[in-house]
Design a protein around this motif. Structure first.
Motif, PDB file in Angstrom:
ATOM      1  N   ALA A 277       2.556   3.708  -7.371  1.00  0.00           N
ATOM      2  CA  ALA A 277       3.837   4.087  -6.770  1.00  0.00           C
ATOM      3  C   ALA A 277       4.115   5.574  -6.944  1.00  0.00           C
ATOM      4  CB  ALA A 277       4.970   3.270  -7.397  1.00  0.00           C
ATOM      5  N   ARG A 278       3.483   6.198  -7.933  1.00  0.00           N
ATOM      6  CA  ARG A 278       3.705   7.624  -8.179  1.00  0.00           C
ATOM      7  C   ARG A 278       2.688   8.489  -7.438  1.00  0.00           C
ATOM      8  NH1 ARG A 278       6.577  10.424 -12.062  1.00  0.00           N
ATOM      9  NH2 ARG A 278       5.868  12.571 -12.444  1.00  0.00           N
ATOM     10  N   ASN A 279       1.435   8.046  -7.419  1.00  0.00           N
ATOM     11  CA  ASN A 279       0.384   8.822  -6.774  1.00  0.00           C
ATOM     12  C   ASN A 279      -0.652   7.863  -6.205  1.00  0.00           C
ATOM     13  OD1 ASN A 279      -1.980  10.443  -6.246  1.00  0.00           O
ATOM     14  ND2 ASN A 279      -1.120  12.035  -7.537  1.00  0.00           N
ATOM     15  N   ARG A 280      -0.733   7.789  -4.897  1.00  0.00           N
ATOM     16  CA  ARG A 280      -1.643   6.839  -4.259  1.00  0.00           C
ATOM     17  C   ARG A 280      -3.107   7.179  -4.543  1.00  0.00           C
ATOM     18  NH1 ARG A 280       0.120   6.501   1.918  1.00  0.00           N
ATOM     19  NH2 ARG A 280      -1.343   4.747   1.978  1.00  0.00           N
ATOM     20  N   ALA A 281      -3.416   8.465  -4.687  1.00  0.00           N
ATOM     21  CA  ALA A 281      -4.811   8.873  -4.889  1.00  0.00           C
ATOM     22  C   ALA A 281      -5.315   8.511  -6.280  1.00  0.00           C
ATOM     23  CB  ALA A 281      -4.964  10.370  -4.648  1.00  0.00           C
ATOM     24  N   THR A 282      -4.504   8.755  -7.310  1.00  0.00           N
ATOM     25  CA  THR A 282      -4.940   8.477  -8.681  1.00  0.00           C
ATOM     26  C   THR A 282      -4.481   7.100  -9.153  1.00  0.00           C
ATOM     27  OG1 THR A 282      -2.977   9.615  -9.531  1.00  0.00           O
ATOM     28  CG2 THR A 282      -4.994  10.912  -9.305  1.00  0.00           C
ATOM     29  N   GLY A 283      -3.795   6.361  -8.301  1.00  0.00           N
ATOM     30  CA  GLY A 283      -3.358   5.022  -8.667  1.00  0.00           C
ATOM     31  C   GLY A 283      -4.136   3.923  -7.978  1.00  0.00           C
ATOM     32  N   ALA A 284      -5.163   4.294  -7.206  1.00  0.00           N
ATOM     33  CA  ALA A 284      -5.957   3.312  -6.467  1.00  0.00           C
ATOM     34  C   ALA A 284      -7.385   3.299  -6.981  1.00  0.00           C
ATOM     35  CB  ALA A 284      -5.940   3.640  -4.977  1.00  0.00           C
ATOM     36  N   PHE A 285      -8.059   2.174  -6.769  1.00  0.00           N
ATOM     37  CA  PHE A 285      -9.465   2.058  -7.158  1.00  0.00           C
ATOM     38  C   PHE A 285     -10.123   0.988  -6.309  1.00  0.00           C
ATOM     39  CE2 PHE A 285      -7.035  -0.796  -9.908  1.00  0.00           C
ATOM     40  CZ  PHE A 285      -7.721  -1.987  -9.762  1.00  0.00           C
ATOM     41  N   ILE A 286     -11.448   0.962  -6.348  1.00  0.00           N
ATOM     42  CA  ILE A 286     -12.186  -0.125  -5.712  1.00  0.00           C
ATOM     43  C   ILE A 286     -13.029  -0.818  -6.767  1.00  0.00           C
ATOM     44  CG2 ILE A 286     -12.234   0.927  -3.423  1.00  0.00           C
ATOM     45  CD1 ILE A 286     -15.143   1.739  -3.959  1.00  0.00           C
TER      46      ILE A 286
ATOM     47  N   ASP B  36       6.447  13.242   1.623  1.00  0.00           N
ATOM     48  CA  ASP B  36       5.813  12.021   1.139  1.00  0.00           C
ATOM     49  C   ASP B  36       4.725  12.316   0.115  1.00  0.00           C
ATOM     50  OD1 ASP B  36       7.372  10.598   2.928  1.00  0.00           O
ATOM     51  OD2 ASP B  36       5.869  10.699   4.515  1.00  0.00           O
ATOM     52  N   ARG B  37       4.177  13.514   0.141  1.00  0.00           N
ATOM     53  CA  ARG B  37       3.067  13.845  -0.741  1.00  0.00           C
ATOM     54  C   ARG B  37       3.579  14.287  -2.101  1.00  0.00           C
ATOM     55  NH1 ARG B  37       1.151  16.162   4.401  1.00  0.00           N
ATOM     56  NH2 ARG B  37      -0.312  14.658   5.251  1.00  0.00           N
ATOM     57  N   ASN B  38       2.839  13.935  -3.132  1.00  0.00           N
ATOM     58  CA  ASN B  38       3.201  14.285  -4.501  1.00  0.00           C
ATOM     59  C   ASN B  38       2.807  15.736  -4.769  1.00  0.00           C
ATOM     60  OD1 ASN B  38       3.302  14.634  -7.331  1.00  0.00           O
ATOM     61  ND2 ASN B  38       2.984  12.453  -7.670  1.00  0.00           N
ATOM     62  N   LEU B  39       3.796  16.618  -4.795  1.00  0.00           N
ATOM     63  CA  LEU B  39       3.551  18.040  -5.049  1.00  0.00           C
ATOM     64  C   LEU B  39       3.922  18.434  -6.470  1.00  0.00           C
ATOM     65  CD1 LEU B  39       4.900  19.539  -1.683  1.00  0.00           C
ATOM     66  CD2 LEU B  39       2.540  18.960  -2.284  1.00  0.00           C
ATOM     67  N   ILE B  40       4.207  17.438  -7.309  1.00  0.00           N
ATOM     68  CA  ILE B  40       4.633  17.706  -8.695  1.00  0.00           C
ATOM     69  C   ILE B  40       3.484  17.541  -9.668  1.00  0.00           C
ATOM     70  CG2 ILE B  40       6.195  16.975 -10.528  1.00  0.00           C
ATOM     71  CD1 ILE B  40       8.130  16.043  -8.338  1.00  0.00           C
ATOM     72  N   ASP B  41       2.775  16.419  -9.566  1.00  0.00           N
ATOM     73  CA  ASP B  41       1.732  16.088 -10.531  1.00  0.00           C
ATOM     74  C   ASP B  41       0.394  16.666 -10.084  1.00  0.00           C
ATOM     75  OD1 ASP B  41       3.644  14.524 -11.925  1.00  0.00           O
ATOM     76  OD2 ASP B  41       3.280  12.873 -10.536  1.00  0.00           O
ATOM     77  N   ALA B  42      -0.016  17.789 -10.682  1.00  0.00           N
ATOM     78  CA  ALA B  42      -1.292  18.418 -10.327  1.00  0.00           C
ATOM     79  C   ALA B  42      -2.446  17.557 -10.830  1.00  0.00           C
ATOM     80  CB  ALA B  42      -1.369  19.817 -10.922  1.00  0.00           C
TER      81      ALA B  42
ATOM     82  N   LEU C  13       0.804  -1.209   0.000  1.00  0.00           N
ATOM     83  CA  LEU C  13       0.000   0.000   0.000  1.00  0.00           C
ATOM     84  C   LEU C  13       0.846   1.272   0.000  1.00  0.00           C
ATOM     85  CD1 LEU C  13      -2.655  -1.182   2.599  1.00  0.00           C
ATOM     86  CD2 LEU C  13      -3.104  -0.692   0.196  1.00  0.00           C
ATOM     87  N   ARG C  14       2.163   1.097  -0.043  1.00  0.00           N
ATOM     88  CA  ARG C  14       3.097   2.227  -0.102  1.00  0.00           C
ATOM     89  C   ARG C  14       2.947   3.163   1.093  1.00  0.00           C
ATOM     90  NH1 ARG C  14       7.219   1.836  -4.028  1.00  0.00           N
ATOM     91  NH2 ARG C  14       6.441   0.395  -5.593  1.00  0.00           N
ATOM     92  N   VAL C  15       2.717   2.592   2.275  1.00  0.00           N
ATOM     93  CA  VAL C  15       2.722   3.410   3.480  1.00  0.00           C
ATOM     94  C   VAL C  15       4.161   3.880   3.690  1.00  0.00           C
ATOM     95  CG1 VAL C  15       2.261   3.471   5.957  1.00  0.00           C
ATOM     96  CG2 VAL C  15       0.811   2.089   4.447  1.00  0.00           C
ATOM     97  N   PRO C  16       4.411   5.192   3.700  1.00  0.00           N
ATOM     98  CA  PRO C  16       5.805   5.683   3.667  1.00  0.00           C
ATOM     99  C   PRO C  16       6.645   5.328   4.883  1.00  0.00           C
ATOM    100  CG  PRO C  16       4.244   7.422   3.065  1.00  0.00           C
ATOM    101  CD  PRO C  16       3.445   6.285   3.608  1.00  0.00           C
ATOM    102  N   HIS C  17       6.006   5.239   6.070  1.00  0.00           N
ATOM    103  CA  HIS C  17       6.769   5.030   7.293  1.00  0.00           C
ATOM    104  C   HIS C  17       6.192   3.845   8.057  1.00  0.00           C
ATOM    105  CE1 HIS C  17       8.516   9.032   6.604  1.00  0.00           C
ATOM    106  NE2 HIS C  17       7.293   9.407   6.312  1.00  0.00           N
TER     107      HIS C  17
END
Length: 420
Positions: free
Chosen positions: A392-401, A213-219, A132-136
């Motif tokens: 791995a690049r963006n947890r919000a736009t890389g996940a689904f249910i 840890d947050r993606n501040l590059i890909d808007a 789940l790419r939990v950073p810590h």
């Protein structure tokens, strides 16, 4: 103050609920009536102290069995940071609940009973946190009092867990010896373990660095709804058109050029409205309303991004899926709904590449189905393109249910591992 989202994990009866209760108790985050109820429960059980596990074990079945079944959330704050805690189950049959609780976590605490060492569920949850790419990741070696607070017992667990973690993709791994029942090294440093020179658990949680840890590059801005207050009393609002949603990545500011997907038309952000009024910028995971310079045909499920940095528009997805349904297995040819950010599309399972044994990390390429709580890599074909990034690049736009079309039940959770 920033917010740290953390999840607890580990095997059954390793003390997850008690540890959270101790954190809340020692940080003075429990009301007097709650404390009185916990003390009465402890006296009824003959323990002689407050039953702190009941702070999160709220279901009747949880209290009767002494286990955690559902995910319980608790909130507290210190002068330095605000915390949202998800107490997740340790039972193997509730693995899907653990995935749910850890999916949005910045940090995971895995408890290990110092007497039992690293059990199957300890390894399972460590792997899931890595997947789940939990950073810590913090390994709390619990019940040190039952091992006489011996350094050798603690170091045996550390060596065993570190050997398994070496096979996983874990960026930040920390070990803390604790006794959740008595509060050793939970909020304050313990005098019973002078050989340990690290911080207490709470101090580590207060100081762990999560901003990077947050993606501040890909808007990324998935549109949730369009706001048109046609009946507004203020005449200035009659022409108001705003696009509401939650920022899923990057930084958005008034004056930024953006592109609307799927149309590919560009515009400029004129205003960003938040709950308290206009904002100078918006970052993930803020919920805001964007106003654009042009009246574009934008609706729920669309995406707003940068013209030179767009997500992939894909109909073929490679993904790791945790199957949650006990009613039916996941097989090739299964028809489902995919809910990705604010978009929903029909999908067909192309094939099951392999089923993963989370204990040995062995890939079973002969598997033909996933049953409840099993994890595997699958290929999905959606009826329309989804605007996505790899997990791995963006947890919000890389996940689904995954949703069952028949009864609208959530039957799976997935993480995109490959896009064409």
């Amino acid at each position: 103050m920033d917010i740290l989202r953390l999840a607890t994990a580990g095997s059954v009866d390793d003390g997850k609920s008690t540890l959270i209760g101790r954190l809340l108790y020692d940080s003075k985050a429990i009301f007097e009536d709650q404390l009185a109820a916990l003390e009465r429960a402890g006296a009824a059980r003959g323990s002689g102290h407050a039953d702190l596990a009941l702070l999160t074990d709220g279901l009747r079945a949880e209290r009767e069995q002494g286990i955690t079944i559902d995910v319980a959330h608790r909130y507290f704050a210190t002068p330095r940071r605000t915390f949202i805690i998800a107490d997740t189950p340790g039972h193997i049959q509730y693995t899907r609940n653990m995935v749910t609780g850890a999916s949005t976590a910045d940090l995971a605490i895995i408890l290990v009973d110092v007497r039992k060492g690293v059990l199957e569920q300890s390894r399972r949850h460590a792997f899931l946190a890595s997947l789940l790419r939990v950073p810590h990741l913090v390994v709390a070696v619990n019940k040190m009092d039952l091992a006489g607070y011996e350094q050798a017992a603690y170091e045996r667990v550390v060596a065993e867990f570190a050997a398994f973690a070496a096979k996983l993709d874990i960026g930040d791994l920390t070990f803390v010896p604790v006794c959740a029942l008595h509060g050793d090294n939970v909020v304050e440093r313990s005098i019973n373990m002078p050989w340990y020179d690290g911080p207490s658990l709470l101090r580590h949680l207060e100081h762990v660095h999560i901003a990077s840890d947050r993606n501040l590059i890909d808007a990324r801005f998935p549109v949730q709804c369009v706001i048109r207050p046609r009946q507004a009393a203020d005449p200035l609002l009659h022409d108001y058109r705003g696009y509401a949603g939650q920022v899923a990545g990057g930084v958005l500011r008034p004056g930024d050029e953006v592109v609307h997907l799927p149309s590919g038309l560009t515009s400029v952000i004129t205003h960003i409205d938040g709950p308290g009024g206009p904002l100078a910028e918006a970052v993930a995971p803020m919920s805001v309303v964007l106003r654009l310079d042009d009246d574009l045909d934008i609706s729920r499920g669309d995406m707003i991004a940068r013209p030179g940095n767009r997500p992939r528009a894909a109909q073929d997805l490679e993904a790791m899926v945790c199957w949650m349904s006990g009613e039916r297995p996941l097989t090739a040819g299964t028809r489902l709904l995919v809910k990705h950010t604010t978009a929903t599309a029909t999908a067909l399972v192309g094939d099951l590449r392999y089923r993963l044994d989370v204990n040995s990390l062995h890939r079973d390429t002969e598997a033909r189905a996933l049953t409840m709580n099993e994890i595997g890599r699958v290929r999905l074909r959606t009826a329309r393109p989804l605007f996505a990034d790899e997990y791995a690049r963006n947890r919000a736009t890389g996940a689904f249910i995954l949703i069952d079309e028949a009864d609208n039940a959530t039957v799976g959770a997935g993480m995109i591992t490959g896009l064409p």
